[in-house]
Design an enzyme around this catalytic site. Structure first.
Site, short mmCIF file in Angstrom:
data_model
loop_
_atom_site.label_atom_id
_atom_site.label_comp_id
_atom_site.label_asym_id
_atom_site.label_seq_id
_atom_site.Cartn_x
_atom_site.Cartn_y
_atom_site.Cartn_z
CG HIS A 127 -2.02 0.86 1.34
ND1 HIS A 127 -1.67 2.35 1.49
CD2 HIS A 127 -3.18 0.85 1.18
CE1 HIS A 127 -2.90 3.04 1.58
NE2 HIS A 127 -3.84 2.08 1.47
CG ASP A 204 0.36 -2.21 6.31
OD1 ASP A 204 -0.54 -2.70 7.19
OD2 ASP A 204 0.45 -1.72 5.13
CD GLN A 207 -6.68 -4.79 4.32
OE1 GLN A 207 -7.48 -5.82 4.34
NE2 GLN A 207 -6.90 -3.77 4.01
CE LYS A 230 -7.33 -0.38 6.32
NZ LYS A 230 -8.30 -0.40 5.22
CB CYS A 368 -3.63 2.82 -1.70
SG CYS A 368 -4.87 4.59 -1.40
#
Length: 410
Positions: A127, A204, A207, A230, A368
């Site tokens: 991203h 990261d 997700q 999220k 993104c």
């Protein structure tokens, strides 16, 4: 889906009020969970109750409401600590989201430890939030940002990664799960190679945490960032996990209230962890809402839900193969429930618009992740990102919707 599992999912769906509405005259089918997830009543009520009854600032208050707010706020930090398996609550830093967590590390650890000639590795599926902060750091320091290649099926190229590993690599920052492909990256393998090279690893996790259990100690990562919204929690709230020794050695991120131990015109000293990184009035209600989301998840059987999500993505792949004329972008054997595709001869935006007219919410565009789209030589994709409250019937409806779009567009 068995009758028992179907009943379990329907019971869960009843907890999410936003799922039970009509869009464009059709029952909502929500497949935009990669952008943000819906919130259960427990989260909505936790935030509302804070504002209804407590609504006070935290720390140093001389009254009961402030004490209650502080207690709930710090209990939320401990809830997050246990949820991701961190050693101490001091290793949990509140942020506005994953993006700020990455920027915090780039601006503090990065500026102190990265110098001209050093290298930072990120994957080619990142991203923008896990690319641009490192680009900015490299521009400021003279370091070099190097992408790890991505294979045709959407997997990270571990052989290519191994070839990039050398003493100049000081940091590796990768997504746990690709938001555009659904690929689950092999974090243990990455960490193992990083330790040989004495490189720091940031993940990261935006997700990742919503799809499966995460244990930062078992992963042995140095930093792990994720967003509340999220994870079925409020927007504007996030978490940065960092190993205590690294956080202690990092300078503050912002200046202001709470991050100060003592302030005078002769000089200022910093507060202890984690407050050194939490300048200003925090998102108190957001922290309480995130804790409510985690407590809600802890009351569910996440292994059953992970298996259910796996059945959703497998059904999507099966139906795409049966229908034909669909190019799936991202077919890693280890994949979360993200179905990213192109309909032959149709622009993704047109497909998304026609699905929306049928009450089916998807996301279209580059997600993104422009470098990844360039790698696959596509302008973007249609992305149906699924959560445990989605059903096989909804996946079937998605493909009926694609069939209608196909008849209209082609």
């Amino acid at each position: 889906m068995s009758a028992e599992l179907n009943a379990y999912i329907e019971k869960i769906r009843a907890d999410f009020p936003a799922l039970h509405q009509q869009v464009n005259g059709k029952p909502l089918i929500y497949f935009d969970n990669g952008a943000t997830t819906h919130k259960p009543n427990a989260v909505i009520e936790a935030e509302a109750e804070f504002y209804r009854t407590i609504n006070s600032n935290v720390h140093r208050g001389a009254h009961k409401l402030s004490d209650l707010a502080t207690e709930q706020f710090e209990n939320a930090r401990r809830t997050v600590q246990k949820f991701i398996g961190a050693l101490k609550p001091e290793e949990i830093v509140w942020t506005r989201g994953t993006t700020e967590g990455i920027n915090l590390v780039a601006s503090t650890w990065g500026r102190k430890n990265i110098k001209a000639g050093d290298r930072i590795l990120v994957s080619g599926m990142e991203h923008h939030s896990n690319i641009v902060p490192w680009q900015m750091l490299c521009e400021q320091t003279g370091a070099e940002l190097v992408p790890i290649p991505v294979l045709e099926n959407g997997e990270l190229d571990l052989n290519g990664f191994a070839e990039l590993m050398e003493p100049r690599v000081k940091l590796i920052s990768v997504a746990h799960v690709s938001n555009a492909l659904g690929s689950i990256n092999p974090i243990p393998d990455i960490v193992r190679m990083a330790r040989i090279n004495e490189s720091v690893v940031m993940v990261d996790g935006a997700q990742g945490v919503s799809h499966f259990e995460v244990d930062v100690l078992k992963l042995d990562v140095d930093f792990y960032a994720f967003s509340s919204h999220k994870l079925f929690g409020p927007t504007g709230m996030g978490v940065l996990y960092g190993k205590e020794e690294l956080l202690n050695d990092m300078p503050p991120y912002q200046g202001g209230g709470e991050m100060i131990e003592h302030c005078s015109f002769a000089g200022t000293t910093w507060n202890q962890l984690p407050y050194k990184f939490e300048a200003g009035t925090p998102n108190i209600a957001g922290a309480i809402g995130l804790a409510a989301a985690i407590n809600y998840l802890n009351g569910l059987d996440r292994k059953v839900l992970a298996a259910h999500e796996d059945s959703l993505i497998k059904r999507a792949h099966q139906l795409a193969e049966e229908m034909g004329g669909i190019r799936i972008i991202g077919q890693s054997p280890k994949k979360a429930s993200v179905f990213s595709f192109l309909l032959d001869g149709a622009h993704p935006a047109d497909v998304g618009t026609l699905l929306d007219q049928q009450g089916i919410a998807v996301r279209t565009g580059h997600h993104c992740a422009m470098p990844l789209m360039e790698r696959f030589q596509v302008p973007g994709t249609v992305r149906a990102s699924m959560a445990f409250y989605n059903t096989l019937d909804e996946v079937d409806a998605l493909f009926r919707g694609i069939e209608k779009a196909k008849m209209f567009l082609l």
